[in-house]
Design an enzyme around this catalytic site. Structure first.
Site, PDB file in Angstrom:
ATOM      1  N   LYS A 230      33.105  37.541  42.720  1.00  0.00           N
ATOM      2  CA  LYS A 230      34.346  37.358  43.301  1.00  0.00           C
ATOM      3  C   LYS A 230      34.041  37.942  44.824  1.00  0.00           C
ATOM      4  O   LYS A 230      33.066  38.624  45.329  1.00  0.00           O
ATOM      5  CB  LYS A 230      34.881  38.719  42.745  1.00  0.00           C
ATOM      6  CG  LYS A 230      36.526  38.817  43.090  1.00  0.00           C
ATOM      7  CD  LYS A 230      37.315  40.042  42.312  1.00  0.00           C
ATOM      8  CE  LYS A 230      38.764  40.268  42.712  1.00  0.00           C
ATOM      9  NZ  LYS A 230      39.230  41.102  41.926  1.00  0.00           N
TER      10      LYS A 230
ATOM     11  N   SER B 184      43.960  39.923  40.127  1.00  0.00           N
ATOM     12  CA  SER B 184      43.306  39.111  41.219  1.00  0.00           C
ATOM     13  C   SER B 184      42.198  38.416  41.413  1.00  0.00           C
ATOM     14  O   SER B 184      41.811  37.582  42.038  1.00  0.00           O
ATOM     15  CB  SER B 184      43.136  40.404  42.471  1.00  0.00           C
ATOM     16  OG  SER B 184      42.048  41.097  42.031  1.00  0.00           O
TER      17      SER B 184
ATOM     18  N   SER C 126      43.017  43.423  37.015  1.00  0.00           N
ATOM     19  CA  SER C 126      42.445  42.127  37.698  1.00  0.00           C
ATOM     20  C   SER C 126      41.214  41.620  37.364  1.00  0.00           C
ATOM     21  O   SER C 126      41.082  40.499  37.638  1.00  0.00           O
ATOM     22  CB  SER C 126      41.847  42.421  39.259  1.00  0.00           C
ATOM     23  OG  SER C 126      43.221  42.824  40.132  1.00  0.00           O
TER      24      SER C 126
END
Lengths: 101, 469
Positions: free
Chosen positions: B71, B146, B170
């Site tokens: 990420k 997210s 997330s």
């Protein structure tokens, strides 16, 4: 609904400038979120201590000794100062604080 | 180039490497080619690495030669980390995050950095300044967020596994919407050093994988006390794969009645009820429980988290890193203009909200009240865990929704996290495992399993046994 005065005060504290075009939308969004969180008022928290973190650790300290994982040298200095958008002679450059009167 | 099977798990890739069916270098190239072909459509990756851009292949380590995605709010030295924001468009990490050091030591290979909602604020990856990621199962739908880029990368087989970070869901929610496994460890298990902070008392890094075994294997590598993150806890780290095959007969599974109230879509409820029945078939004892303060969870979260955001994002001042407005004339201009031009709408909303909640005259009514409610929510879980070993329910109230459908309504997006945020408020571990497709949408539904503090072992065991059944 948040007032314009409140919006300006918060934006000032947050160091944000709200464009005229964003203003109404932001007031509406923030107000709807604040309306939603108002439900917290009906939770009975009398005598409850606030919980700021969950692991229960208190004063997690370490010995005040150099550890050497990040030895400061020209390369690291360059990497760190290099992160700043503006620098000069290995120093971070900023705009002036005082204006000429 | 040898034929490399599709949808490899870590376990299968390991076996293939050990049998010399393919080399680590060939495996990396295979994934790089897949990414180059499919990423223009999916937008799962923001940065794609080259094989020879400093990553050395090694033979030893539990993840030797396994290509993974990271990420974009986790730092890898010498590479760009945007956290999905324009304000960090040109930001180059000066050091490796602790989890990156650990993955390197285990031999993992980094394919690239994945797309995310700006500073991890969102539930659909539509808040990214670099355009939304699409759900690989249906390109008109969101992948969740997210960590939507990480979830899409794993679901589309553009990585064998990925790292995400979970502040309020997330990791679990995008895993659920993309039909994969996502694990949020107990707060304090995994170092946050080198993770671009959103809300420091909530954020936790964890794996997104194709199967539960892989999540356990990656977790083995990530955990441990770190001197660079004083909130990490010095606890023994078991081999999380060791007990996966033990029976779950007799285990007590709590089913909170509050997880099945209004807002839950009919098809998700149907799938989750089916999954719970399946756990009963496996010998689990179902226990009806109550989390009386559940209804306040999301409200407490949306005060506590923006408050921490307003403090954490104060560091983006146009001076130390990232974007600096060329229009600024004074120091104050630099702060105000860099922030106003660099942050997107959602970070601005949350900074404003947090600043409001912390400001003089409102602190007690909002921030303090939210932290007291947080204590109540933790107490509810503590009470429940006196009777049960794990708690189950939906990960998300809906399956993946249409791109653009909720983007103009922040509160509607916040509600997608209603079942995941209480877990972060209490610091507990949680996992999302696929439990079939919604009868109407034909899109994946995720079963959320919540464990006791630091008891990822039981959580993973239940998830693994459920997945196998």
């Amino acid at each position: 609904m948040l007032t314009d005065k409140e919006l300006d005060k918060i934006a000032g504290l947050a160091r944000l400038k709200i464009e005229a075009s964003e203003r109404e939308r932001l007031k509406k969004d923030l107000s709807s979120i604040l309306d939603y969180v108002a439900k917290l008022d009906s939770a009975d928290t009398s005598g409850v201590e606030p919980l700021y973190q969950t692991t229960g650790q208190v004063n997690s300290t370490r010995a005040d000794e150099p550890r050497g994982e990040f030895p400061m040298g020209d390369k690291l200095l360059e990497l760190l100062v290099g992160q700043a958008p503006q620098s000069k002679d290995m120093l971070i450059k900023v705009k002036h604080v005082f204006s000429k009167s | 180039m040898p034929e490399i099977p599709k949808g490899l798990t870590i376990k299968e890739a390991r076996e293939g490497l050990d049998r010399r069916d393919f080399s680590a270098s060939e495996l990396f190239e295979h994934y790089k080619t897949r990414i180059e072909t499919q990423n223009p459509e999916l937008n799962a990756y923001l940065t794609i690495f080259d094989k020879d851009s400093s990553f050395k292949f090694q033979d030893t380590g539990s993840l030797a030669g396994i290509p993974c995605a990271i990420k974009d709010n986790i730092l890898i030295e010498g590479t760009v980390a945007t956290a999905g924001s324009k304000i960090l468009e040109n930001y180059i990490s000066a050091y490796d995050a602790t989890v990156i050091k650990k993955l390197r030591a285990a031999g993992a290979q980094f394919l690239g950095k994945t797309n995310m909602d700006e500073f991890a604020m969102g539930t659909s990856t539509e808040n990214s300044a670099y355009g939304p990621t699409k759900n690989p199962l249906d390109l008109t739908l969101v992948p969740g967020g997210s960590s939507g880029g990480s979830a899409a990368a794993v679901a589309a087989d553009l990585a064998i596994f990925a790292l995400g970070a979970d502040t309020g869901g997330s990791i679990r929610q995008p895993a659920s919407m993309c039909g994969i496994v996502g694990l949020k460890p107990t707060y304090g298990r995994v170092s946050r050093h080198g993770l671009i902070a959103m809300a420091s008392s909530f954020d936790q890094i964890g794996p997104l994988t194709k199967i539960v075994y892989d999540a356990a294997l990656v977790l083995n590598t990530l955990c441990g006390k770190d001197i660079f993150d004083s909130t990490t806890v010095d606890k023994p780290v078991p081999d999380f794969t060791a007990k996966l095959d033990l029976s779950i007969k007799g285990l007590k599974v709590g089913v909170p009645k509050e997880f099945f109230g209004t807002g839950l879509s009919a098809e998700v409820e149907e799938s989750i009820r089916g999954a719970i029945k399946q756990l009963e078939t496996l010998g689990c004892k179902l226990v009806d429980i109550s989390l009386p303060n559940f209804e306040y969870g999301l409200a407490a979260y949306y005060i506590a988290v923006p408050s921490e955001i307003s403090a954490n994002l104060a560091r983006f001042d146009g001076i130390r890193y990232g974007y600096s407005s060329p229009n600024a004339k004074t120091l104050l201009d630099t702060y105000v203009q860099s922030r106003s031009e660099g942050f997107g709408p959602e970070p601005k909303r949350r900074i404003m909200l947090g600043t409001y909640a912390l400001s003089s005259g409102y602190y007690d009514a909002y921030y303090l009240k939210a932290q007291k409610v947080r204590a109540l929510i933790k107490k509810d879980f503590d009470q429940a865990f006196k009777q049960v070993d794990v708690i189950v329910g939906p990960t998300s109230p809906n399956t993946a929704f249409k791109l653009g459908e909720k983007v103009s309504d922040p509160l509607a997006l916040y509600l997608e996290d209603i079942y995941t945020v209480p877990v972060n408020l209490a610091g507990l571990p949680g996992i999302s495992v696929p439990c079939g497709l919604g009868s109407k949408s034909k899109m994946p539904v995720g079963l959320q399993i919540i464990g006791k503090l630091f008891d990822e072992e039981t959580l993973l065991r239940v998830a693994h046994q459920f997945e196998k059944s």
